[in-house]
Design a protein around this motif. Structure first.
Motif, PDB file in Angstrom:
ATOM      1  N   TRP A  51      36.333  -1.550 -23.297  1.00 34.50           N
ATOM      2  CA  TRP A  51      36.171  -0.400 -22.421  1.00 34.50           C
ATOM      3  C   TRP A  51      35.232   0.587 -23.101  1.00 34.50           C
ATOM      4  O   TRP A  51      35.240   0.736 -24.317  1.00 34.50           O
ATOM      5  CB  TRP A  51      37.525   0.262 -22.141  1.00 34.50           C
ATOM      6  N   ILE A  92      42.647   1.040 -19.712  1.00 39.47           N
ATOM      7  CA  ILE A  92      41.705   1.823 -20.509  1.00 39.47           C
ATOM      8  C   ILE A  92      42.452   2.749 -21.461  1.00 39.47           C
ATOM      9  O   ILE A  92      42.121   2.846 -22.647  1.00 39.47           O
ATOM     10  CB  ILE A  92      40.762   2.628 -19.590  1.00 39.47           C
ATOM     11  N   TRP A 123      43.579  -5.255 -22.217  1.00 35.67           N
ATOM     12  CA  TRP A 123      42.915  -6.025 -21.174  1.00 35.67           C
ATOM     13  C   TRP A 123      43.849  -7.111 -20.690  1.00 35.67           C
ATOM     14  O   TRP A 123      44.889  -7.372 -21.312  1.00 35.67           O
ATOM     15  CB  TRP A 123      41.601  -6.626 -21.675  1.00 35.67           C
ATOM     16  N   ASP A 143      38.791  -6.623 -17.766  1.00 37.46           N
ATOM     17  CA  ASP A 143      38.191  -5.873 -18.859  1.00 37.46           C
ATOM     18  C   ASP A 143      36.900  -5.283 -18.307  1.00 37.46           C
ATOM     19  O   ASP A 143      36.614  -5.420 -17.107  1.00 37.46           O
ATOM     20  CB  ASP A 143      37.938  -6.773 -20.082  1.00 37.46           C
ATOM     21  N   HIS A 144      36.126  -4.633 -19.146  1.00 36.53           N
ATOM     22  CA  HIS A 144      34.913  -3.981 -18.639  1.00 36.53           C
ATOM     23  C   HIS A 144      33.986  -4.980 -17.954  1.00 36.53           C
ATOM     24  O   HIS A 144      33.552  -4.766 -16.813  1.00 36.53           O
ATOM     25  CB  HIS A 144      34.169  -3.273 -19.775  1.00 36.53           C
ATOM     26  N   ASP A 165      34.184   4.872 -18.524  1.00 37.61           N
ATOM     27  CA  ASP A 165      34.614   3.776 -17.664  1.00 37.61           C
ATOM     28  C   ASP A 165      35.579   4.265 -16.585  1.00 37.61           C
ATOM     29  O   ASP A 165      35.547   3.794 -15.449  1.00 37.61           O
ATOM     30  CB  ASP A 165      35.261   2.659 -18.486  1.00 37.61           C
ATOM     31  N   GLU A 181      43.848   0.851 -24.259  1.00 36.02           N
ATOM     32  CA  GLU A 181      42.874   0.003 -24.943  1.00 36.02           C
ATOM     33  C   GLU A 181      43.349  -1.454 -24.920  1.00 36.02           C
ATOM     34  O   GLU A 181      43.463  -2.128 -25.950  1.00 36.02           O
ATOM     35  CB  GLU A 181      42.628   0.497 -26.374  1.00 36.02           C
TER      36      GLU A 181
END
Length: 327
Positions: A273, A301, A306, A234-235, A277, A304
């Motif tokens: 995200w 991403i 992860w 993830d981010h 990104d 949407e």
């Protein structure tokens, strides 16, 4: 309001449009502009200024938000907090408004000399992050915990090279094993709670505490076996990996083998995200992130989604990544 939201609100002032993100439209101020005054509206993937309410929005923004935005932007630009070490624009700058207010006040005090004696004592006494946190951030010694970028900003404003880290530099969990063949550094603790199978493969598991990575630099010269990194995709997980890679250049990112999860189906997960990104990921060198990794991330991403670290079977993931052979 945090700085990301403030910059997107400024984009609406200058360009009349900005890309819609969940974080942005859920902000209370933006909700007010959309649902109460009707000065903003959502148009597909963008938030735009309502044509019929444009003059009202611009006037209100210039009165209430523009002066603060300009002061904070000048502060961040002055201390090179909007660019990375190569001069490239950062896509992730996450300061809250009250944090920026503290930094701005300290910058003014640095200019007039009123904080000079305190700064001298911080350096001479090798003050810790928690000590400085208590001094400047709401009398809260733990406020700067997990806030690496804010600590860096504070050091630049105060022109201080180093602060002792009470938490991040003091410990690392290791499930040691004689004659280890490789090390896996885990973002989360889950794999360390299930050590039996890794030990059969002579795998040593480490946990450094998420973003608390400074102590890893002391391990660099001690590594005598390959080291791999396991994380949430993830981010935040990928951001932490970049930090880890800078401290342990030989570490290799493990490609996950579990299925992705929709962020909408993870209400207690808070690493989303963010806008740009994909640009951030694409600009990372192939040495740090392979093209295959980038493709996986960009797909996450776009969807949407992860990938949760503990959903992987660690042994099968290592076999899939050619890190170990199947017994």
């Amino acid at each position: 309001m945090n700085w990301l939201t403030a910059t997107k609100l400024h984009q609406l002032y200058t360009n009349k449009s900005t890309v819609s993100t969940d974080q942005f439209v859920s902000d209370a101020t933006i909700q007010g502009f959309i649902n109460t005054t009707g000065e903003l509206c959502i148009d597909g993937r963008n938030v735009i200024v309502n044509n019929s309410r444009e003059e009202s929005f611009l006037e209100y923004y210039e009165l209430k938000y523009l002066p603060k935005y300009q002061r904070y932007n000048a502060l961040l630009d002055k201390h090179k907090l909007l660019t990375d070490k190569n001069g490239r624009k950062k896509v992730q700058v996450r300061y809250e408004e009250d944090e920026l207010a503290v930094l701005l006040k300290l910058d003014e005090q640095m200019s007039d000399g009123s904080v000079a004696e305190i700064r001298k004592q911080i350096i001479e006494r090798e003050e810790s992050i928690r000590g400085v946190s208590r001094m400047f951030f709401f009398n809260d010694e733990k406020y700067l915990d997990e806030k690496k970028s804010l600590v860096e900003a504070l050091k630049r404003v105060l022109d201080i090279d180093k602060l002792a880290n009470d938490k991040g530099e003091q410990w690392i969990y290791k499930l040691t094993i004689p004659n280890r063949k490789l090390v896996v550094l885990c973002e989360n603790l889950d794999f360390l709670r299930r050590p039996t199978r890794p030990r059969k493969y002579q795998i040593e598991l480490w946990y450094a505490g998420g973003r608390n990575t400074p102590k890893l630099e002391y391990e660099r010269t001690l590594l005598d076996v390959p080291i791999y990194y396991s994380c949430d995709w993830d981010h935040d997980g990928l951001e932490i990996y970049q930090d880890v890679k800078g401290r342990l250049p030989t570490i290799q990112l493990l490609t996950p083998i579990s299925n992705a999860i929709n962020l909408a189906d993870s209400p207690n997960h808070h690493s989303y995200w963010e806008e740009l990104d994909s640009t951030w990921i694409d600009n990372i060198s192939e040495e740090n992130l392979s093209n295959n990794h980038k493709n996986i991330i960009n797909n996450l991403i776009a969807k949407e989604a992860w990938i949760r670290e503990e959903d992987n079977d660690l042994i099968e993931m290592l076999i899939s990544n050619d890190a170990i052979a199947n017994l």
